[in-house]
Scaffold this motif. Sequence first.
Motif, mmCIF file in Angstrom:
data_model
loop_
_atom_site.group_PDB
_atom_site.id
_atom_site.type_symbol
_atom_site.label_atom_id
_atom_site.label_comp_id
_atom_site.label_asym_id
_atom_site.label_seq_id
_atom_site.Cartn_x
_atom_site.Cartn_y
_atom_site.Cartn_z
ATOM 1 N N UNK A 45 0.798 -1.215 0.000
ATOM 2 C CA UNK A 45 0.000 0.000 0.000
ATOM 3 C C UNK A 45 0.834 1.271 0.000
ATOM 4 N N UNK A 46 2.132 1.179 0.108
ATOM 5 C CA UNK A 46 2.957 2.378 0.114
ATOM 6 C C UNK A 46 3.802 2.452 -1.140
ATOM 7 N N UNK A 47 4.365 3.642 -1.361
ATOM 8 C CA UNK A 47 5.190 3.833 -2.542
ATOM 9 C C UNK A 47 6.244 4.888 -2.257
ATOM 10 N N UNK A 48 6.866 5.413 -3.322
ATOM 11 C CA UNK A 48 7.988 6.345 -3.177
ATOM 12 C C UNK A 48 7.902 7.464 -4.205
ATOM 13 N N UNK A 49 8.536 8.563 -3.848
ATOM 14 C CA UNK A 49 8.820 9.616 -4.809
ATOM 15 C C UNK A 49 10.340 9.664 -4.914
ATOM 16 N N UNK A 50 10.834 9.501 -6.114
ATOM 17 C CA UNK A 50 12.277 9.434 -6.366
ATOM 18 C C UNK A 50 12.649 10.472 -7.410
ATOM 19 N N UNK A 51 13.941 10.743 -7.538
ATOM 20 C CA UNK A 51 14.360 11.651 -8.591
ATOM 21 C C UNK A 51 15.763 12.171 -8.411
ATOM 22 N N UNK A 52 16.065 13.216 -9.179
ATOM 23 C CA UNK A 52 17.371 13.870 -9.148
ATOM 24 C C UNK A 52 17.194 15.289 -8.627
ATOM 25 N N UNK A 53 18.209 15.765 -7.908
ATOM 26 C CA UNK A 53 18.186 17.126 -7.382
ATOM 27 C C UNK A 53 19.616 17.528 -7.039
ATOM 28 N N UNK A 54 19.877 18.825 -6.921
ATOM 29 C CA UNK A 54 21.210 19.257 -6.506
ATOM 30 C C UNK A 54 21.558 18.672 -5.137
ATOM 31 N N UNK A 55 22.810 18.292 -4.972
ATOM 32 C CA UNK A 55 23.231 17.586 -3.757
ATOM 33 C C UNK A 55 23.140 18.425 -2.490
ATOM 34 N N UNK A 81 12.214 9.226 -1.328
ATOM 35 C CA UNK A 81 11.339 9.368 -0.168
ATOM 36 C C UNK A 81 10.349 8.211 -0.224
ATOM 37 N N UNK A 82 10.557 7.224 0.645
ATOM 38 C CA UNK A 82 9.778 5.991 0.580
ATOM 39 C C UNK A 82 8.713 5.948 1.679
ATOM 40 N N UNK A 83 7.939 4.881 1.652
ATOM 41 C CA UNK A 83 6.862 4.619 2.618
ATOM 42 C C UNK A 83 5.821 5.735 2.612
ATOM 43 N N UNK A 84 5.484 6.220 1.422
ATOM 44 C CA UNK A 84 4.459 7.242 1.271
ATOM 45 C C UNK A 84 3.142 6.582 0.896
ATOM 46 N N UNK A 85 2.058 7.121 1.402
ATOM 47 C CA UNK A 85 0.736 6.591 1.086
ATOM 48 C C UNK A 85 0.262 7.116 -0.260
ATOM 49 N N UNK A 86 -0.591 6.371 -0.949
ATOM 50 C CA UNK A 86 -1.133 6.857 -2.218
ATOM 51 C C UNK A 86 -1.863 8.184 -2.016
ATOM 52 N N UNK A 87 -1.833 9.001 -3.029
ATOM 53 C CA UNK A 87 -2.495 10.295 -2.983
ATOM 54 C C UNK A 87 -1.864 11.232 -3.987
ATOM 55 N N UNK A 107 0.833 12.417 -8.751
ATOM 56 C CA UNK A 107 0.030 11.291 -8.255
ATOM 57 C C UNK A 107 0.931 10.160 -7.765
ATOM 58 N N UNK A 108 0.509 9.518 -6.701
ATOM 59 C CA UNK A 108 1.258 8.387 -6.168
ATOM 60 C C UNK A 108 0.284 7.246 -5.954
ATOM 61 N N UNK A 109 0.567 6.121 -6.584
ATOM 62 C CA UNK A 109 -0.272 4.934 -6.511
ATOM 63 C C UNK A 109 0.430 3.852 -5.700
ATOM 64 N N UNK A 110 -0.336 2.949 -5.136
ATOM 65 C CA UNK A 110 0.215 1.866 -4.317
ATOM 66 C C UNK A 110 1.234 1.061 -5.109
ATOM 67 N N UNK A 111 2.371 0.804 -4.481
ATOM 68 C CA UNK A 111 3.453 -0.023 -5.038
ATOM 69 C C UNK A 111 4.087 0.533 -6.306
ATOM 70 N N UNK A 112 3.903 1.817 -6.579
ATOM 71 C CA UNK A 112 4.510 2.417 -7.767
ATOM 72 C C UNK A 112 5.188 3.715 -7.372
ATOM 73 N N UNK A 113 6.399 3.907 -7.828
ATOM 74 C CA UNK A 113 7.127 5.143 -7.545
ATOM 75 C C UNK A 113 6.828 6.181 -8.620
ATOM 76 N N UNK A 114 6.822 7.439 -8.208
ATOM 77 C CA UNK A 114 6.727 8.553 -9.151
ATOM 78 C C UNK A 114 8.070 9.262 -9.145
#
Length: 131
Positions: A45-55, A81-87, A107-114
Amino acid sequence: MKTNKKLLPIGHQHQTRRYALKFMTAIAVSAFGAIALNTAYAQSTSSSIVGKAPTDSTITVHSDKGLTRHGSPNSKGRYNLSALLPGTYLVSLEKDGKTLATVQGVPLFASRASEVDFACDNDQCTGSFNH
């Protein structure tokens, strides 16, 4: 002294014990299966937001349900940023307490990273959501 107790043949007693053992094994396996199913469901039921950014920056996410989380990119400029709820999330790039760029409506869906990437050129920072 007479007893009215019927004696069962030895084979019948053995067969009854065997059925009892099978029954108890079935109960134990069912209980374990229910626990394993609940654990797997909770993880999905949780997911992640991942990406690139300045260090030298901080990534902040705000959900439509009121959750706020912060994270920092690693030495290669990647964050997770993991363990985020869908929304739906607002993702911000911050440095020295100032918001430099935001991406709304992620958008963040269960078991899928954005994936949300940020890039800065001089003093101008932009963010993009990668579908």
